[in-house]
Design a protein around this motif. Structure first.
Motif: not given
Lengths: 177, 177
Positions: A155-164, B11, B168, B170-172, B174, B176-177
């Motif tokens: 999982l790779h975070h793109r900010g505010y709960g969005k993950f690639m 970031y 792909e 996904i958005t959870l 969150s 967290m910034r």
């Protein structure tokens, strides 16, 4: 089933930039927090730099004990990862609440998250930049990885709960380690 | 078409751990090298820590000029990225050889790679750990991003020319910034 990973191969786990679950423990209480601000600093022994905000309980534990585990979650743990970030370790036992298994480590007094496909046991080796940037330099002293996981869906975070999610792999002819 | 990116959003470009093309320039000669050992250290102004091996020409240029550009390539630039890593900037002009376009920067004397969907113009702000770890702390002073690229297919190195491509999203829910 995880087996020890040669320390010289640790970089290939962290270099692609997966979000981690930082494990700490203090006064008999284990805690977990998501962490994306990390980078490799040396191949072997593997050194990893990371920023842990001083506002987190994990900061205090890392500062006090000098030990942690970098757990590498994959896609099926996304919800637990976010839950760990949205709750506080002083208020609840994140392992119990989110159904994660604390497995004993070999070299540090911090448990490993069994459900993560890789676990890196670490000791703090340089605190020069902790005061100014909350930046710790860790040495990986023992590494574990499930050899059955060939292309981990990290999982790779793109900010505010969005993950690639880690996608397909390509291989090019390269001399670069 | 790239537009300025608010510095507070930088970031989200670097946190997922993409391999970068580090741009430097010295004595009128622009150079490029792949770099994966980087991490965010502060949101705003954005600070980025990175390791640049002292064996590279890019190290000397960064050390001498205190300026660089972090260019973020996507999948279609994979071959050029590897080519830049397998060649030497003192022997050839990597822009000309690999068909990359040097666009002028706004705040630094280092060109930006036009073909990369994002470019971060940086200045070195802390050299405390350069001697021991080749670790530079950069401040992003001007950022550019193509707003049409919503889910960039960034490249994430797993060692020896093997790259994971961003998959792909996904958005959870969150906080967290």
């Amino acid at each position: 089933m995880k087996t020890p990973l040669p320390l010289a191969e640790v970089y290939a786990i962290l270099e692609p930039g997966p979000v981690l679950l930082l494990g700490t423990a203090q006064d008999g209480r284990a805690n977990l927090m998501p962490m994306s601000w990390h980078c490799m600093m040396e191949f072997e022994p593997p050194l990893v730099g990371c920023v842990v905000s001083a506002a987190n309980h994990s900061f205090a534990a890392l500062e006090a004990t000098g030990e942690c585990v970098l757990n590498v979650p994959t896609a099926e743990l996304a919800q637990q990862l976010v839950d760990c970030g949205n709750s506080h370790g002083d208020e609840l036992d994140k392992y119990a609440r989110y159904g994660l298994t604390a497995a004993p480590s070999a070299a540090v007094q911090v448990p490993r998250v069994e459900e993560c496909y890789a676990n890196l046991e670490c000791r703090v080796v340089d605190r020069q930049l902790v005061g100014r940037y909350n930046f710790f330099i860790l040495q990986v002293v023992q590494a574990w990885c499930d050899p059955a996981v060939k292309a981990p869906r990290t999982l790779h975070h793109r900010g505010y709960g969005k993950f690639m999610l880690a996608g397909e792999e390509i291989t090019l002819d390269s001399a670069m380690r």
